[in-house]
Design a protein around this motif. Structure first.
Motif, PDB file in Angstrom:
ATOM      1  N   GLY B  60      22.651  45.243  62.290  1.00 39.49           N
ATOM      2  CA  GLY B  60      24.105  45.409  62.252  1.00 39.49           C
ATOM      3  C   GLY B  60      24.774  44.098  61.867  1.00 39.49           C
ATOM      4  N   ARG B  61      25.675  43.633  62.724  1.00 37.68           N
ATOM      5  CA  ARG B  61      26.398  42.385  62.441  1.00 37.68           C
ATOM      6  C   ARG B  61      25.599  41.144  62.828  1.00 37.68           C
ATOM      7  N   TYR B  62      24.410  41.324  63.335  1.00 37.47           N
ATOM      8  CA  TYR B  62      23.547  40.200  63.730  1.00 37.47           C
ATOM      9  C   TYR B  62      22.495  39.972  62.639  1.00 37.47           C
ATOM     10  N   THR B  63      22.384  38.727  62.187  1.00 33.82           N
ATOM     11  CA  THR B  63      21.350  38.365  61.225  1.00 33.82           C
ATOM     12  C   THR B  63      20.609  37.142  61.733  1.00 33.82           C
ATOM     13  N   ALA B  64      19.310  37.289  61.889  1.00 37.91           N
ATOM     14  CA  ALA B  64      18.485  36.166  62.331  1.00 37.91           C
ATOM     15  C   ALA B  64      17.731  35.608  61.141  1.00 37.91           C
ATOM     16  N   THR B  65      17.585  34.298  61.106  1.00 34.88           N
ATOM     17  CA  THR B  65      16.782  33.646  60.076  1.00 34.88           C
ATOM     18  C   THR B  65      15.705  32.809  60.744  1.00 34.88           C
ATOM     19  N   LEU B  66      14.636  32.594  60.018  1.00 36.83           N
ATOM     20  CA  LEU B  66      13.514  31.817  60.545  1.00 36.83           C
ATOM     21  C   LEU B  66      12.979  30.907  59.461  1.00 36.83           C
ATOM     22  N   ASP B  67      12.848  29.627  59.782  1.00 35.51           N
ATOM     23  CA  ASP B  67      12.165  28.662  58.918  1.00 35.51           C
ATOM     24  C   ASP B  67      10.965  28.150  59.712  1.00 35.51           C
ATOM     25  N   ALA B  68       9.808  28.734  59.429  1.00 35.32           N
ATOM     26  CA  ALA B  68       8.609  28.391  60.200  1.00 35.32           C
ATOM     27  C   ALA B  68       8.125  26.972  59.890  1.00 35.32           C
ATOM     28  N   ASP B  69       8.511  26.443  58.743  1.00 33.42           N
ATOM     29  CA  ASP B  69       8.100  25.073  58.389  1.00 33.42           C
ATOM     30  C   ASP B  69       8.823  24.042  59.260  1.00 33.42           C
ATOM     31  N   THR B  70      10.121  24.231  59.414  1.00 34.41           N
ATOM     32  CA  THR B  70      10.903  23.301  60.239  1.00 34.41           C
ATOM     33  C   THR B  70      10.991  23.768  61.692  1.00 34.41           C
ATOM     34  N   LYS B  71      10.454  24.946  61.983  1.00 33.44           N
ATOM     35  CA  LYS B  71      10.461  25.505  63.335  1.00 33.44           C
ATOM     36  C   LYS B  71      11.889  25.652  63.851  1.00 33.44           C
ATOM     37  N   GLN B  72      12.688  26.303  63.010  1.00 33.35           N
ATOM     38  CA  GLN B  72      14.068  26.555  63.379  1.00 33.35           C
ATOM     39  C   GLN B  72      14.424  28.004  63.104  1.00 33.35           C
ATOM     40  N   SER B  73      15.282  28.536  63.976  1.00 31.87           N
ATOM     41  CA  SER B  73      15.812  29.871  63.771  1.00 31.87           C
ATOM     42  C   SER B  73      17.299  29.833  64.053  1.00 31.87           C
ATOM     43  N   SER B  74      18.023  30.743  63.423  1.00 30.05           N
ATOM     44  CA  SER B  74      19.441  30.861  63.722  1.00 30.05           C
ATOM     45  C   SER B  74      19.799  32.329  63.859  1.00 30.05           C
ATOM     46  N   LEU B  75      20.831  32.583  64.636  1.00 32.78           N
ATOM     47  CA  LEU B  75      21.382  33.927  64.782  1.00 32.78           C
ATOM     48  C   LEU B  75      22.830  33.867  64.338  1.00 32.78           C
ATOM     49  N   HIS B  76      23.135  34.607  63.286  1.00 35.97           N
ATOM     50  CA  HIS B  76      24.488  34.617  62.735  1.00 35.97           C
ATOM     51  C   HIS B  76      25.163  35.917  63.140  1.00 35.97           C
ATOM     52  N   ILE B  77      26.357  35.795  63.691  1.00 38.24           N
ATOM     53  CA  ILE B  77      27.138  36.960  64.094  1.00 38.24           C
ATOM     54  C   ILE B  77      28.356  37.039  63.191  1.00 38.24           C
ATOM     55  N   THR B  78      28.492  38.166  62.540  1.00 37.83           N
ATOM     56  CA  THR B  78      29.578  38.366  61.570  1.00 37.83           C
ATOM     57  C   THR B  78      30.709  39.176  62.204  1.00 37.83           C
ATOM     58  N   SER B  83      33.001  42.537  72.519  1.00 37.01           N
ATOM     59  CA  SER B  83      31.746  42.963  73.147  1.00 37.01           C
ATOM     60  C   SER B  83      30.565  42.054  72.813  1.00 37.01           C
ATOM     61  N   ASP B  84      30.766  41.128  71.892  1.00 37.10           N
ATOM     62  CA  ASP B  84      29.707  40.153  71.592  1.00 37.10           C
ATOM     63  C   ASP B  84      29.631  39.055  72.649  1.00 37.10           C
ATOM     64  N   SER B  85      30.621  38.986  73.522  1.00 35.67           N
ATOM     65  CA  SER B  85      30.591  38.002  74.604  1.00 35.67           C
ATOM     66  C   SER B  85      29.366  38.262  75.476  1.00 35.67           C
ATOM     67  N   ALA B  86      28.470  37.277  75.513  1.00 32.29           N
ATOM     68  CA  ALA B  86      27.193  37.450  76.206  1.00 32.29           C
ATOM     69  C   ALA B  86      26.413  36.152  76.084  1.00 32.29           C
ATOM     70  N   SER B  87      25.250  36.125  76.703  1.00 30.66           N
ATOM     71  CA  SER B  87      24.299  35.038  76.470  1.00 30.66           C
ATOM     72  C   SER B  87      23.275  35.507  75.452  1.00 30.66           C
ATOM     73  N   TYR B  88      22.899  34.617  74.560  1.00 30.56           N
ATOM     74  CA  TYR B  88      21.913  34.934  73.522  1.00 30.56           C
ATOM     75  C   TYR B  88      20.702  34.038  73.739  1.00 30.56           C
ATOM     76  N   ILE B  89      19.553  34.690  73.874  1.00 29.37           N
ATOM     77  CA  ILE B  89      18.334  33.990  74.269  1.00 29.37           C
ATOM     78  C   ILE B  89      17.305  34.064  73.151  1.00 29.37           C
ATOM     79  N   CYS B  90      16.732  32.918  72.828  1.00 27.77           N
ATOM     80  CA  CYS B  90      15.682  32.823  71.822  1.00 27.77           C
ATOM     81  C   CYS B  90      14.338  32.756  72.549  1.00 27.77           C
ATOM     82  N   VAL B  91      13.380  33.557  72.105  1.00 29.94           N
ATOM     83  CA  VAL B  91      12.062  33.601  72.741  1.00 29.94           C
ATOM     84  C   VAL B  91      10.993  33.434  71.667  1.00 29.94           C
TER      85      VAL B  91
END
Lengths: 113, 110
Positions: B60-78, B83-91
């Motif tokens: 939906g409005r959530y897009t996650a990206t992953l760069d395994a080389d730099t070991k980084q991920s992001s979660l983009h909310i459009t 109702s998006d008010s919440a905690s977002y946890i990376c695992v």
């Protein structure tokens, strides 16, 4: 939808009491987990179970034990509750340990006085 | 030191705006990365899961990206909603081990 049900949303107990937290899942999942969640620390794994009567220690098992007599039920036991065990406790289940999202219950907020 | 670091710790945005949450990890060997949303008083709910070969995943409005080389991920909310008010946890999972970030607390204001 998978449902993971924790028996209590809020619980208040006294220091030294033996405390039981119950968790039931309805999707025949092999794996079940108990976590505690504290501000700024994220979720920490206490114990997990990959089959009936099987259990493995997680990162912080001290002061806790678990019981899995039936596939759908996983119990967390605080043998002698202490104030530093005041926390949010989350139960989760998954079909496979790896590569599958875990399904969480809504948590039990436990206060030890 | 936590093997999964999330930033910022908290974020306040206005309804309708976009935002990006960050997750850096040192967990190895990498198996998969998941983003969860946790509403206040509820358990975490899975938003996305990505393996090594995937660098983007949408829900939906959530897009996650992953760069395994730099070991980084992001979660983009459009186009954020209240109702998006919440905690977002990376695992991040490595073999049979899972490491949880401390989460980002997002507040969306009207």
């Amino acid at each position: 939808d998978v449902k993971v049900t924790q028996s209590s949303r809020y619980l208040v107990k006294r220091t030294g009491e033996k405390v039981f937290l119950e968790c039931v899942q309805d999707m025949d999942h092999e794996n079940m987990f108990w976590y505690r969640q504290d501000p700024g620390l994220g979720l920490r794994l206490i114990y997990f179970s990959y089959d009936v009567k099987m259990k493995e220690k997680g990162d912080i098992p001290e002061g806790y034990s678990v019981s899995r007599e039936k596939k759908e039920r996983f119990s967390l036991i605080l043998e002698s509750a202490s104030t530093n065990q005041t926390s949010m406790y989350l139960c989760a289940s998954s079909f496979l340990f790896r590569g599958q999202p875990q399904h969480f219950g809504d948590g039990t907020r436990l206060s030890i006085l | 030191k936590n093997q999964v670091e999330q930033s910022p710790q908290s974020l306040i945005i206005l309804e309708g705006k976009n935002c990006t949450l960050q997750c850096n990890y040192t967990v190895s060997p990498f198996s998969n990365l998941r983003w969860y949303k946790q509403d206040t008083g509820r358990g975490p709910v899975s938003l996305t899961i990505m393996t090594f070969s995937e660098n983007t995943k949408s829900n939906g409005r959530y897009t996650a990206t992953l760069d395994a080389d730099t070991k980084q991920s992001s979660l983009h909310i459009t186009a954020s909603q209240l109702s998006d008010s919440a905690s977002y946890i990376c695992v991040v999972s490595a073999n049979n081990d899972m490491r949880f970030g401390a989460g980002t607390r997002l507040t969306v204001k009207p």
